[in-house]
Design an enzyme around this catalytic site. Structure first.
Site, short mmCIF file in Angstrom:
data_model
loop_
_atom_site.label_atom_id
_atom_site.label_comp_id
_atom_site.label_asym_id
_atom_site.label_seq_id
_atom_site.Cartn_x
_atom_site.Cartn_y
_atom_site.Cartn_z
N LYS A 179 2.52 -3.25 7.58
CA LYS A 179 3.04 -3.46 6.26
C LYS A 179 4.38 -3.00 5.41
O LYS A 179 4.62 -3.83 4.79
CB LYS A 179 1.92 -2.86 4.61
CG LYS A 179 -0.14 -2.88 5.05
CD LYS A 179 -0.12 -4.58 5.40
CE LYS A 179 0.33 -4.41 3.11
NZ LYS A 179 0.04 -6.28 2.76
N THR A 209 0.90 -1.38 -0.29
CA THR A 209 0.18 -0.47 -0.08
C THR A 209 0.57 1.22 0.23
O THR A 209 1.80 1.09 0.30
CB THR A 209 -1.02 -0.19 1.19
OG1 THR A 209 -1.47 1.49 1.49
CG2 THR A 209 -0.03 -0.53 2.53
N ASP A 210 0.26 2.33 -1.12
CA ASP A 210 0.70 3.23 -0.47
C ASP A 210 1.23 4.41 0.90
O ASP A 210 2.13 5.15 1.36
CB ASP A 210 0.10 5.04 -1.55
CG ASP A 210 -1.08 4.70 -0.85
OD1 ASP A 210 -1.53 4.27 0.23
OD2 ASP A 210 -1.62 5.49 -1.47
N GLU A 211 0.41 3.61 1.98
CA GLU A 211 -0.01 4.51 3.10
C GLU A 211 1.76 3.75 4.10
O GLU A 211 1.59 4.46 4.66
CB GLU A 211 -1.08 3.51 3.82
CG GLU A 211 -1.92 4.10 3.47
CD GLU A 211 -2.90 3.83 4.18
OE1 GLU A 211 -2.97 3.49 5.52
OE2 GLU A 211 -4.39 3.37 4.17
N TYR A 236 -1.45 0.17 10.82
CA TYR A 236 -1.56 -0.44 9.71
C TYR A 236 -0.09 -0.21 9.21
O TYR A 236 0.10 -1.62 8.32
CB TYR A 236 -2.72 -0.32 9.26
CG TYR A 236 -3.31 -0.75 7.53
CD1 TYR A 236 -2.53 -2.33 7.25
CD2 TYR A 236 -2.89 0.15 6.83
CE1 TYR A 236 -2.77 -2.16 5.66
CE2 TYR A 236 -3.27 0.03 5.78
CZ TYR A 236 -2.88 -1.47 5.08
OH TYR A 236 -3.49 -1.62 3.97
#
Length: 329
Positions: free
Chosen positions: A155, A127-129, A151
């Site tokens: 990741k 994810t970009d997060e 989260y």
């Protein structure tokens, strides 16, 4: 080709499985898919109803943290596409432990088994997060991870374990990092499905803070096309961004959802902002476009209209899930 798809009963994983078995992706013809999914609150076998009984689909109910189950399903696979993850930021703020055990330790269990069984490629979906927040411009694949939520930190950790497996053992791995997905079969805890289903039920929608937070929106079908390109043609040990090209503030998106559902701003309830809420995400996609020919094909207006129509026509899918989508208090 034999592919193990972890989390294949979730939102994005099930789209990948359906598209593969329907022949909509290059992986499709002659591909045998094994889905491993633990069917937690957001995993749903109904997401695979369109391909249930397909001769090239095997479904295994199991946990990626279970070494014996993973070892059994990994045997004989040519590739792994790893979607399985705890993914809701709000839940990670309430309790980070499942995010660490599933996203980090579970990924390592898969990597260990893939090494033992000499699997040809391990495609890890991220994810970009993991990058945190960016005020201007866009991240490139060489931008350093700087996660701000439990989260995102879990990741980023799993990404690093995957890349370390390439550097240490020479495993053929790829990592994809995507922007915010939307589309059908999206569990109604995330913004678009939550807002649409609330509006269809005549309820209010909760807009965090002043709604200035900006996200790039990517249709799930485009995301899965990008993953498939990376699976087949991506360079080992590399990270690839998959973006949609439509940046909107949450307030702008709320306006579009209200219009699509025939509702007014009096249906919006401003709520206290999320802790550590990242202001803006933006992925540069030059690498995947130039190396693999990726371009998003689903225009946002078209995709959003189709998504709202899908939820309007599929109450039987989402109504039983609404209670599960409520955050624990």
């Amino acid at each position: 080709m034999r592919i193990l798809v972890t989390g294949g009963a979730g939102f994005i994983g099930s789209q990948f499985v359906r598209a593969t078995l329907h022949g909509d992706l290059p992986s499709g013809p002659g591909t045998r898919v094994t889905v491993l999914d633990n069917l937690t609150y957001s995993g749903n076998e109904a997401n695979l109803a369109d391909v249930a009984g397909h001769p090239d689909l095997v479904f295994v109910h199991g946990d990626i943290r279970d070494r014996s189950v993973v070892d059994e399903v990994m045997a004989g696979q040519d590739a792994v596409v790893h979607f399985a993850a705890e993914s809701h930021v709000d839940r990670s703020i309430l309790d980070a432990t499942p995010f660490v055990t599933t996203n980090v330790l579970g990924t390592q269990v898969l990597l260990d088994a893939a090494l033992r069984h000499r699997v040809g490629r391990f495609a890890h979906v991220s994810t970009d997060e993991v990058y945190g927040s960016v005020d201007e411009g866009s991240w490139t694949e060489s931008s350093p991870p700087a996660p701000n939520s439990p989260y995102a930190a879990s990741k980023a950790s799993s990404d690093l374990m995957v890349l370390a497996c390439h550097r240490t053992h020479g495993m053929d791995v790829t990592v994809t990092r995507c922007s915010n997905n939307y589309g059908p079969y999206h569990f109604p805890e995330k913004m678009i499905p939550l807002f649409v289903t609330n509006l269809l039920d005549g309820r209010k929608v909760p807009l965090y803070g002043d709604g200035r937070n900006v996200r790039d929106w990517l249709h799930v079908a485009d995301h899965c096309r990008g993953i498939d390109l990376v699976l087949h043609r991506g360079r080992a040990g590399e990270v690839y961004h998959i973006g949609g090209g439509t940046e909107l503030s949450n307030r702008e998106l709320t306006g579009r959802l209200l219009a699509a559902c025939g509702a007014d701003w009096d249906r919006v309830e401003h709520v206290e902002d999320r802790k550590g809420h990242d202001l803006r995400y933006s992925l540069g996609i030059d690498k995947i476009r130039e190396e693999l020919g990726y371009q998003p094909l689903v225009g946002f207006d078209e995709g959003l209209a189709a998504t709202v129509a899908w939820y309007r026509d599929n109450r039987g899918w989402w109504e039983p899930l609404k209670a599960k989508a409520e955050l624990p208090r």
